[in-house]
Scaffold this motif. Structure first.
Motif, PDB file in Angstrom:
ATOM      1  N   GLU A  82       0.827  -1.208   0.000  1.00 44.91           N
ATOM      2  CA  GLU A  82       0.000   0.000   0.000  1.00 44.91           C
ATOM      3  C   GLU A  82       0.863   1.259   0.000  1.00 44.91           C
ATOM      4  OE1 GLU A  82      -2.615  -0.499   3.360  1.00 44.91           O
ATOM      5  OE2 GLU A  82      -3.322  -2.425   2.592  1.00 44.91           O
ATOM      6  N   VAL A  83       1.961   1.244   0.754  1.00 49.91           N
ATOM      7  CA  VAL A  83       2.860   2.391   0.773  1.00 49.91           C
ATOM      8  C   VAL A  83       3.572   2.521  -0.575  1.00 49.91           C
ATOM      9  CG1 VAL A  83       4.879   3.417   1.879  1.00 49.91           C
ATOM     10  CG2 VAL A  83       3.143   2.282   3.271  1.00 49.91           C
ATOM     11  N   LYS A  86       1.743   4.308  -3.297  1.00 50.73           N
ATOM     12  CA  LYS A  86       1.626   5.757  -3.158  1.00 50.73           C
ATOM     13  C   LYS A  86       2.849   6.497  -3.678  1.00 50.73           C
ATOM     14  CE  LYS A  86      -1.404   5.460   0.910  1.00 50.73           C
ATOM     15  NZ  LYS A  86      -1.542   5.772   2.361  1.00 50.73           N
ATOM     16  N   ASP A  88       5.731   7.784  -6.364  1.00 47.81           N
ATOM     17  CA  ASP A  88       5.732   8.086  -7.797  1.00 47.81           C
ATOM     18  C   ASP A  88       6.609   7.058  -8.516  1.00 47.81           C
ATOM     19  OD1 ASP A  88       8.516   8.929  -7.822  1.00 47.81           O
ATOM     20  OD2 ASP A  88       7.902  10.888  -7.090  1.00 47.81           O
ATOM     21  N   GLN A  92       9.384   4.378  -6.937  1.00 48.68           N
ATOM     22  CA  GLN A  92       9.122   2.942  -7.010  1.00 48.68           C
ATOM     23  C   GLN A  92      10.300   2.204  -7.625  1.00 48.68           C
ATOM     24  OE1 GLN A  92       5.392   2.387  -9.078  1.00 48.68           O
ATOM     25  NE2 GLN A  92       4.171   2.733  -7.225  1.00 48.68           N
ATOM     26  N   ASP A 367       5.341   3.466   6.170  1.00 53.43           N
ATOM     27  CA  ASP A 367       5.236   4.907   5.980  1.00 53.43           C
ATOM     28  C   ASP A 367       5.811   5.679   7.167  1.00 53.43           C
ATOM     29  OD1 ASP A 367       3.295   4.893   8.004  1.00 53.43           O
ATOM     30  OD2 ASP A 367       1.611   5.062   6.611  1.00 53.43           O
ATOM     31  N   THR A 387       5.038   9.592   2.950  1.00 53.39           N
ATOM     32  CA  THR A 387       4.021   9.704   1.894  1.00 53.39           C
ATOM     33  C   THR A 387       3.586  11.145   1.678  1.00 53.39           C
ATOM     34  OG1 THR A 387       2.240   9.212   3.487  1.00 53.39           O
ATOM     35  CG2 THR A 387       3.199   7.355   2.288  1.00 53.39           C
ATOM     36  N   ARG A 388       3.982  12.052   2.560  1.00 51.18           N
ATOM     37  CA  ARG A 388       3.664  13.470   2.379  1.00 51.18           C
ATOM     38  C   ARG A 388       4.605  14.120   1.372  1.00 51.18           C
ATOM     39  NH1 ARG A 388       4.390  14.359   8.710  1.00 51.18           N
ATOM     40  NH2 ARG A 388       6.269  13.259   8.005  1.00 51.18           N
ATOM     41  N   GLY A 390       7.013  11.971  -0.508  1.00 52.72           N
ATOM     42  CA  GLY A 390       7.482  10.978  -1.465  1.00 52.72           C
ATOM     43  C   GLY A 390       8.905  10.528  -1.222  1.00 52.72           C
TER      44      GLY A 390
END
Length: 473
Positions: A82-83, A86, A88, A92, A367, A387-388, A390
């Motif tokens: 899931e993380v 999120k 980009d 990844q 996260d 996640t705020r 990246g």
């Protein structure tokens, strides 16, 4: 014939290490410096050093062989997937290279995943409708959203092959004495066959997705009543479920080649569980080996590596695999807390020297909260993503694990190693390409100079305080 992960007596004498190369390349990670898996220096082995009793030395016997390495890796959980989803595309790609590229990353070759939900999922779920004993509603659609795409990309990043095993945290609620997936409870006897078939349905569904399943564990932490998904088995109950239900069901479904791992819990009670299951021939024939975790330290006990060694000695045909390890009690102020990494280094050296054939970290990615986790059991991972922003955050634990996983490859054989002082920890493996990789760790506050012996030749090596080195020869 010796099984995977074990050495025969003959192996200790017939396979001789040979090398005309005298240069030893040293890679170092050290606290208080910028060194992170860096090629720090090269030394040259030479004969003629006169050994002095007061000196610190690490001795390698490359002709003394022990277990073969299955692999080193981490778990692809729902939370990790899931993380990852999120991030980009650039981040990844960075994540996949960081873990699976054996030259520019740390070369993971082993992975674990869950059979439906664990605490490291956003919510509890199963693959069937509640009450469906026949499993007619079985579907892995949930996993197709995030987890399966990440596993597929991980396999590709690892070069097309990744040894993957799967573990359940709990049977569906209706199959349990408590009618609840959380907080323990046991499997109801009338659902034993249905639960065994659930494993085979999972394997079939994942393999239809193009994801090979190497093995399964019977139950994650079968002695722990947790606030999250958990289910209890006594040693005798696990033995009987294996021999009367899971083992025969796996064979009937055509999965006799899949490895079944028992215990999957801490080192503290591993010996008793091994005796109950492995001393029963009808159960033992279905068990590939035994998995273990490192959490016996939760109560302040020292890690019980001797228990791992005792089981390895008592049952040399049953490989031992560290199936889960994580640093608990997440605190973002401690992303760069060096003792977390040293916990990994010490455990990996001691577990391998005790006979473990592989080592599997828990979540590969979490996260900025140490989750997501649907019951608040927040933990560290080697890599975190904010996640705020990246951003990917690399913790020291990532580099300590990499000192093993990048340089010690699947099918490497552990070789003889001994340190003359308890201030240095060490393990050594001979890879299939005849490259010798030795990991040395200094957990003390002082730099140490030591003699690095390979057979009768040696070199003087310095290791900084609170550092780990891999010496490649």
């Amino acid at each position: 014939m010796a099984s995977a992960g074990q050495a025969t007596a003959a192996d200790n004498t017939v396979k001789k290490f040979s090398s005309s190369v005298k240069a030893v390349v040293i890679h170092t990670s050290a606290q208080g410096s910028g060194q992170r898996l860096e090629r720090s220096r090269t030394v040259t082995l030479a004969a003629g050093h006169k050994l002095v009793e007061s000196e610190t030395s690490v001795f390698i016997d490359p002709d003394r062989h022990y277990q073969s390495l299955l692999g080193i890796g981490g778990a692809i959980t729902d939370s990790s997937a899931e993380v990852f989803a999120k991030l980009d595309p650039r981040r990844q790609a960075e994540f996949l290279k960081a873990y699976y590229d054996k030259d520019k990353g740390i070369g993971y070759s082993l992975a674990r995943t869950t059979i439906h939900s664990s605490d490291f999922s956003s919510a509890s779920y199963t693959y069937i409708r509640e009450g469906d004993k026949a499993l007619t509603s079985f579907s892995i659609d949930h996993d197709r959203k995030a987890r399966i795409p990440l596993i597929k990309r991980a396999i590709a990043a690892a070069g097309g092959k990744l040894t993957l095993f799967a573990s359940p945290w709990s049977a569906p609620a209706f199959m349990k004495t408590t009618n609840n997936m959380l907080k323990g409870g046991a499997l109801l006897p009338e659902y034993a066959d249905a639960w065994a078939r659930y494993f085979t349905r999972f394997i079939a569904a994942y393999e239809q997705e193009g994801i090979p399943i190497w093995g399964i564990t019977v139950q994650n932490e079968p002695m722990a009543t947790q606030t999250w998904e958990s289910m209890l088995y006594t040693a005798e109950e696990e033995r009987d479920f294996l021999k009367n239900h899971l083992g025969p069901t796996m064979h009937k479904a055509g999965y006799a080649d899949k490895k079944i791992i028992v215990w999957d819990h801490n080192r503290d009670m591993i010996a008793y569980r091994a005796k109950v299951i492995f001393d029963d021939p009808e159960a033992s024939k279905y068990a590939w080996g035994m998995g273990f975790h490192w959490y016996e330290t939760w109560a302040g006990f020292a890690p019980m590596y001797a228990n791992v060694a005792a089981v390895a000695a008592a049952y040399p045909d049953k490989p031992l695999l560290l199936t889960e390890a994580a640093v608990e009690k997440f605190d973002p102020a401690r992303y760069q807390y060096w003792p977390n990494a040293e916990r990994y280094g010490s455990a990996m050296i001691n577990d391998f020297n005790s006979g473990a054939v592989g080592w599997t970290d828990w979540n590969m990615l979490l996260d900025e909260t140490g989750g997501p986790n649907h019951v608040g059991n927040l933990c560290f991972a080697p890599l975190h993503a904010d996640t705020r922003t990246g951003e990917l955050i690399y913790t020291p634990s990532y580099y300590y694990i990499g000192h093993f996983s990048r340089f010690i490859r699947p099918n490497a054989r552990r070789v003889g190693v001994a340190s003359s002082r308890s201030t240095l920890l060490a393990t050594a493996f001979l890879n299939e390409d005849n490259q010798l990789a030795t990991v040395v760790m200094n957990p003390t506050d002082k730099e140490i100079t030591y003699n690095f012996y390979v057979g009768q030749e040696s070199a003087r090596v310095g290791i900084p305080a609170h550092a780990i080195q891999t010496l490649v020869y």
